[in-house]
Design an enzyme around this catalytic site. Structure first.
Site, PDB file in Angstrom:
ATOM      1  N   GLY A  49       0.802  -1.212   0.000  1.00 42.61           N
ATOM      2  CA  GLY A  49       0.000   0.000   0.000  1.00 42.61           C
ATOM      3  C   GLY A  49       0.834   1.260   0.000  1.00 42.61           C
ATOM      4  N   CYS A  50       2.148   1.110  -0.035  1.00 47.69           N
ATOM      5  CA  CYS A  50       3.043   2.262  -0.066  1.00 47.69           C
ATOM      6  C   CYS A  50       3.612   2.399  -1.472  1.00 47.69           C
ATOM      7  CB  CYS A  50       4.187   2.086   0.932  1.00 47.69           C
ATOM      8  SG  CYS A  50       3.634   1.930   2.640  1.00 47.69           S
ATOM      9  N   ALA A  51       3.759   3.622  -1.925  1.00 55.85           N
ATOM     10  CA  ALA A  51       4.311   3.857  -3.257  1.00 55.85           C
ATOM     11  C   ALA A  51       5.781   3.454  -3.296  1.00 55.85           C
ATOM     12  CB  ALA A  51       4.152   5.319  -3.648  1.00 55.85           C
TER      13      ALA A  51
END
Length: 136
Positions: A49-51
């Site tokens: 969920g993190c870029a």
């Protein structure tokens, strides 16, 4: 219900006049944090969920929650450092009671992070909360 270490960060942020100074301070916090050992950068510690790439390695010691972390993005590593100050040393119940969004808002971060960074921050907080909840 933030830790004393996080309250110090809040106090520091009150001295900064603009967002760029705060942004730099977040990055400095990340640079001051020791890197996570490569052996701990595994799928189990990776936060989805993190870029950018993010790893959180939780540890429970004497009933208290601690974690180390790392990222390949400097601002995200700084956010990890802030979360460490917010959560490290708290009991599991205290971790679950922290309103991390409100605490981070005290730093003025919510208005200045990109949507992707905000999503990543939420994902890190959720991982921390899930870890603490599993220990209760």
């Amino acid at each position: 219900m933030a830790s004393a270490a996080f309250e110090e960060i809040v106090d520091d942020f009150e001295f900064f006049e603009d967002w760029e100074d705060r942004y730099r301070h977040v990055i400095e916090q990340g640079k001051a944090m020791p890197p996570l050992e490569d052996a701990l950068k595994v799928p189990a510690t990776k936060v989805d969920g993190c870029a950018s790439q993010v790893w959180l390695h939780p540890q429970i010691s004497d009933g208290k929650f601690y974690f180390d972390g790392d990222s390949d993005a400097m601002i995200v590593k700084g956010l990890i450092a802030l979360l460490r100050k917010l959560y490290n040393g708290l009991t599991m119940a205290e971790v679950l009671a922290v309103d991390a969004r409100a605490e981070m808002e005290r730093l003025g971060l919510n208005d200045h992070l990109s949507a992707q960074r905000s999503n990543g921050l939420r994902a890190m907080i959720e991982r921390i909360r899930e870890t603490a909840a599993a220990q209760v």
